[in-house]
Every structure is written in structure tokens, then in C-alpha cells.
Design an enzyme around this catalytic site. Structure first.
Site, short mmCIF file in Angstrom:
data_model
loop_
_atom_site.label_atom_id
_atom_site.label_comp_id
_atom_site.label_asym_id
_atom_site.label_seq_id
_atom_site.Cartn_x
_atom_site.Cartn_y
_atom_site.Cartn_z
N GLU A 55 -6.89 -30.38 76.96
CA GLU A 55 -6.91 -31.60 77.76
C GLU A 55 -8.05 -31.59 78.77
O GLU A 55 -8.63 -32.64 79.05
CB GLU A 55 -5.57 -31.79 78.47
CG GLU A 55 -4.43 -32.15 77.52
CD GLU A 55 -4.69 -33.44 76.75
OE1 GLU A 55 -5.45 -34.31 77.25
OE2 GLU A 55 -4.15 -33.58 75.65
N TYR A 138 -3.67 -38.61 84.27
CA TYR A 138 -3.56 -38.54 82.81
C TYR A 138 -3.36 -37.10 82.34
O TYR A 138 -2.46 -36.81 81.54
CB TYR A 138 -4.80 -39.11 82.12
CG TYR A 138 -4.88 -38.63 80.70
CD1 TYR A 138 -4.02 -39.16 79.74
CD2 TYR A 138 -5.71 -37.58 80.34
CE1 TYR A 138 -4.02 -38.67 78.44
CE2 TYR A 138 -5.72 -37.09 79.05
CZ TYR A 138 -4.88 -37.63 78.11
OH TYR A 138 -4.86 -37.13 76.83
N ASP A 156 -4.52 -42.61 78.55
CA ASP A 156 -5.98 -42.51 78.53
C ASP A 156 -6.55 -43.89 78.21
O ASP A 156 -5.82 -44.89 78.16
CB ASP A 156 -6.43 -41.45 77.52
CG ASP A 156 -6.17 -41.86 76.07
OD1 ASP A 156 -5.44 -42.85 75.83
OD2 ASP A 156 -6.70 -41.16 75.17
N CYS A 210 -6.89 -49.63 66.81
CA CYS A 210 -7.04 -50.58 67.92
C CYS A 210 -8.25 -50.17 68.77
O CYS A 210 -8.13 -49.90 69.97
CB CYS A 210 -5.77 -50.62 68.75
SG CYS A 210 -5.71 -51.98 69.94
N CYS A 217 -7.32 -55.10 63.11
CA CYS A 217 -6.03 -55.79 63.19
C CYS A 217 -5.33 -55.99 61.85
O CYS A 217 -4.11 -55.87 61.79
CB CYS A 217 -6.21 -57.13 63.91
SG CYS A 217 -6.68 -56.96 65.65
N CYS A 220 -3.25 -52.96 61.15
CA CYS A 220 -2.53 -52.37 62.28
C CYS A 220 -1.02 -52.37 62.02
O CYS A 220 -0.45 -53.41 61.67
CB CYS A 220 -2.83 -53.15 63.56
SG CYS A 220 -1.98 -52.47 65.01
N CYS A 226 2.36 -57.59 68.26
CA CYS A 226 1.24 -57.49 69.19
C CYS A 226 0.84 -58.89 69.65
O CYS A 226 0.55 -59.76 68.83
CB CYS A 226 0.05 -56.80 68.52
SG CYS A 226 -1.46 -56.78 69.52
#
Length: 250
Positions: A55, A138, A156, A210, A217, A220, A226
Site C-alpha cells: 500500500e 486511504y 482511492d 469504470c 459502460c 459494466c 448506475c
């Protein structure tokens, strides 16, 4: 020696009311993640120290770049104690080429603090992790959820974009008000006991489908629930219908 998790009671946070469509969104996204998740070397390792290293490396850096550095760094410093005992120059050398060298200094300082000040036990709560050098909101959420299973969000850029589009959040991006809304929504959405899968699913969707400039899309998995994708689909259907009517009138 593998790093030990501190055994402290986890604080209870109030759960916000879920927005309309949230349950369907969670179900669809987790199902997609189960089939299409990215296979990355730091996932499922079960070692909090390894999660922390990954991370810290991923801060402001693309996954593809970290893939090369992560195993080499862990081979050189396989435990928190090894890293804490290393000279600063050696840690800087091991990080060479990854950039943003303040991260290496912060990771080294965090390792020394945990080893010498906390008995070698990495804090497991979001609040305590944020007290370590270089650990922001985060990163603390990511380590707490991925390494310890804490039911906390990790937002994030990818996750923020997904949530903003799916729930049609308004406001200027990166504004303090919008950021508060995104984090509050993210906290409400975390499914109990599946925080690691959930946070990674949001990141994977944002990184692979995305995306920022050209979202995919049509493929997705959450398009049906959405706000942005559904609106685009309705607009496209209306344009096709209008074009068909115009063609018949000629």
C-alpha cells in the site's frame, strides 16, 4: 519473524442508511469481483507487513510499476524487523526507481516506530494506523481492511470515481464537501465481514472498466444500477428511436 497483529477491540462506528439501489449494487459488484478480480502478488498474503509495503508503494503509483518492485523489496526486507534494522541509505537504494522517495522514508520510520515503540505489533485499527508516518486515510483503511478484516472503507481515486458515477454524486471533484460525501457513502456500503473483497472490488472496477477517460459502460456489471450508466443508456436509446422515426418519415 512474521509481524503480529495487535489484539485490541475494534471500535464500533454508526452505520449510515444505505441509498436506493445500494444492495443490488453490492451484490452485482461482489459477484463480478469473484469472477474477474485482478491477481496481484500482495493479495491474500495474510501478512500485515506485506500489505503495508504494497500500500505504501501504491501511493500515487500505477500497479504495473509496483509489480516489479514489490517482490524485490520483500526479498531484501522480508520482515518488519529486517526493515527497521536497515540503514536509511540501504532502504533508499532498495526503493530506487519507484519514485516518491518520501514513501520509503516514511515506511522505514513506521517500521522503526512499530518495532521499537509498539513491541513489533502493527496497529490494526484505522485510527491507530493513521498515527504512523506516511499513513493517510486511504492507506490506513486499506491496511485495516485487507490485513485485519476491519469493516472500514478504503477510497482511492478509482473507488471514488465508481461511487460518484454509480450514485450520481454532485459537486466539484476533490472538494472537501464531495470528499466527505464519498467517504460517508463508502463507509455505509462496506459489507460486514467482506471489507477486503469490497474495497478491492471497487478499485478493480475503477481500474479496468469504470476508467477515468473512456469508461466501458456497455460491459459494466453494475450498469443497470448506475446513475451515470443508466442515463447514458436511456439517452442512447432515445437517439436511436428518434433516428428511426426520422428515417420512417422520409
Amino acid at each position: 519473524m512474521r509481524i503480529l497483529a495487535a489484539s485490541r477491540p475494534r471500535p464500533k462506528h454508526p452505520r449510515s442508511v444505505l441509498p436506493p439501489g445500494a444492495t443490488r449494487f453490492r451484490r452485482r459488484l461482489l459477484a463480478w469481483f469473484g469472477r474477474h478480480q485482478r491477481h496481484l502478488p500482495w493479495r491474500g498474503v495474510g501478512d500485515p507487513y506485506a500489505v503495508l509495503v504494497s500500500e505504501m508503494m501504491l501511493q500515487q503509483t500505477q500497479v504495473t510499476r509496483v509489480l516489479d518492485f514489490y517482490p524485490r523489496f520483500l526479498a531484501r526486507y522480508p520482515t518488519l524487523e529486517d526493515l527497521a534494522a536497515a540503514p536509511a541509505d540501504a532502504v533508499r537504494e532498495a526503493w530506487d526507481g519507484l519514485g516518491y522517495y518520501a514513501r520509503a522514508r516514511n515506511l522505514h520510520a513506521a517500521a522503526r516506530h512499530v518495532v521499537h515503540g509498539l513491541g513489533g505489533r502493527l496497529p490494526e485499527t484505522h485510527e491507530e494506523l493513521r498515527q504512523l508516518p506516511g499513513i493517510g486515510r486511504y492507506t490506513a483503511g486499506a491496511v485495516a481492511s485487507l490485513a485485519f478484516g476491519a469493516d472500514v472503507p478504503a477510497v482511492d481515486t478509482n473507488a471514488a470515481r465508481v461511487l460518484g458515477r454509480v450514485f450520481g454524486l454532485r459537486g466539484r471533484r476533490k472538494s472537501a464537501r464531495r470528499e466527505r460525501r464519498v467517504w460517508a457513502l463508502a463507509a455505509a456500503l462496506v459489507p460486514r465481514g467482506r471489507s477486503a473483497d469490497w474495497n478491492q472490488a471497487l478499485m478493480d472496477l475503477g481500474a479496468t472498466i469504470c476508467t477515468a477517460r473512456v469508461p466501458r459502460c456497455p460491459v459494466c456489471p453494475v450498469r443497470a444500477c448506475c446513475a451515470t450508466g443508466s442515463a447514458g443508456s436511456r439517452a442512447s436509446d432515445a437517439r436511436r428511436a428518434s433516428a428511426g422515426a426520422a428515417g420512417r418519415s422520409r
